[in-house]
Design a protein around this motif. Structure first.
Motif, PDB file in Angstrom:
ATOM      1  N   ALA A   1     -11.141  -0.291   5.256  1.00 29.82           N
ATOM      2  CA  ALA A   1     -11.875  -0.437   4.000  1.00 29.82           C
ATOM      3  C   ALA A   1     -11.683  -1.836   3.426  1.00 29.82           C
ATOM      4  CB  ALA A   1     -11.413   0.619   2.995  1.00 29.82           C
TER       5      ALA A   1
ATOM      6  N   THR B   1       0.793  -1.233   0.000  1.00 27.80           N
ATOM      7  CA  THR B   1       0.000   0.000   0.000  1.00 27.80           C
ATOM      8  C   THR B   1       0.825   1.283   0.000  1.00 27.80           C
ATOM      9  OG1 THR B   1      -0.080   0.147   2.416  1.00 27.80           O
ATOM     10  CG2 THR B   1      -1.804  -1.168   1.319  1.00 27.80           C
TER      11      THR B   1
ATOM     12  N   GLN C   1      -7.375   3.764   7.825  1.00 27.61           N
ATOM     13  CA  GLN C   1      -8.608   3.849   7.042  1.00 27.61           C
ATOM     14  C   GLN C   1      -8.580   2.904   5.850  1.00 27.61           C
ATOM     15  OE1 GLN C   1     -11.384   5.388   8.037  1.00 27.61           O
ATOM     16  NE2 GLN C   1     -10.177   5.842   9.887  1.00 27.61           N
ATOM     17  N   GLN C   2      -7.423   2.781   5.207  1.00 30.51           N
ATOM     18  CA  GLN C   2      -7.308   1.858   4.079  1.00 30.51           C
ATOM     19  C   GLN C   2      -7.514   0.417   4.535  1.00 30.51           C
ATOM     20  OE1 GLN C   2      -6.507   2.301   0.343  1.00 30.51           O
ATOM     21  NE2 GLN C   2      -7.683   0.496   0.948  1.00 30.51           N
TER      22      GLN C   2
ATOM     23  N   MET D   1      -4.146   7.310   7.710  1.00 31.46           N
ATOM     24  CA  MET D   1      -4.501   6.944   6.334  1.00 31.46           C
ATOM     25  C   MET D   1      -4.392   5.434   6.143  1.00 31.46           C
ATOM     26  SD  MET D   1      -2.615   9.990   4.184  1.00 31.46           S
ATOM     27  CE  MET D   1      -2.880   9.129   2.632  1.00 31.46           C
TER      28      MET D   1
END
Length: 254
Positions: free
Chosen positions: A241, A168, A237-238, A234
């Motif tokens: 998801a 990522t 949150q990824q 960040m």
């Protein structure tokens, strides 16, 4: 005054934070409850604790949640203590035993197996120590202090923090301080300061927790990254998801 019940993971990676909390005046306002990650998460969901350093995969299961500090258990490179261990290369793994002690590491392993390594081995939940069964084409997700020990045993180590970052380009958050209800602002401020103070005295945490298997000073300063930065948020949150996406795939398969 009723004390605030605080759950914390009883792994070596939390010892600097525990040191700071226990030395601070805020300690008189809380009851510290130590357990392994999945149990701390369960207590937070059930409401038997008010705040916990919990695996972040539990967040979608909470009716209400607030991340209350600037600190976490995260990584910006290899984490060392969360990995898939195997006797064979990743592409030859046929079965993966899943660590019963953490929801987040298991969820992360599932995401990476499917999206990063693009393999679909049989996944097996565990309920007790399974490390002796990591042999042949059967691998295992192992976390925490036991993972640091397993590094001496398994020839193939697939670090999940490192794999996430390669996949990522974002850092990873394994656990964060999450409350299931609003807490007094002065408590939050003092609790946050206690975390910070603990990280200023890492050498004392190392001295109080002798562990010959792994260099704890290196672990605390090179592998675990404690600041909950905007980049880590960040990454969090990824990850959440992906977790919800994974749940949707399982529901469609059911």
């Amino acid at each position: 005054m009723n004390k605030i019940k605080v759950g914390i993971v009883n792994y070596l990676n939390t010892k600097p934070l525990i040191y700071g909390i226990q030395q601070a005046a805020v300690a008189s306002r809380l009851l510290l409850i130590e357990d392994y990650p999945a149990n701390v998460a369960r207590m937070l969901v059930e409401g038997t604790i008010d705040v916990g350093l919990v695996p972040v995969a539990v967040i979608p299961h909470l009716k209400e949640h607030q991340i209350i500090t600037d600190y976490c258990i995260g990584c910006t490179g290899p984490v060392a203590s969360v990995a898939i261990f195997s006797e064979v290369p990743i592409e030859k793994i046929e079965k993966v035993l899943l660590d019963y002690q953490s929801r987040t590491s298991v969820a992360l392993a599932k995401v990476l197996l499917r999206k990063y390594w693009k393999i679909a081995p049989e996944l097996v939940d565990t309920r007790s120590d399974y490390r002796a069964s990591i042999k042949g084409t059967t691998a295992g997700v192992v976390i925490g202090d036991r993972a640091l020990e397993q590094r001496k045993v398994s020839p193939y180590i697939y670090d999940l923090g490192e794999a996430w970052i390669n996949f990522t380009r974002l850092p990873f958050v394994f656990a964060a301080w999450v409350s299931n209800k609003p807490l007094p602002q002065d408590f939050i401020t003092d609790f946050n300061a206690a975390n910070k103070e603990g990280l200023l005295h890492i050498d004392r945490a190392v001295a109080e927790n002798p562990f010959p298997v792994f260099d704890l000073h290196a672990y605390y300063t090179q592998h675990i990254s404690y600041e909950l930065t905007p980049e880590k948020k960040m990454g969090l949150q990824q990850f959440l998801a992906f977790v919800m996406e994974e749940k949707g795939i399982l529901n469609r398969m059911a």
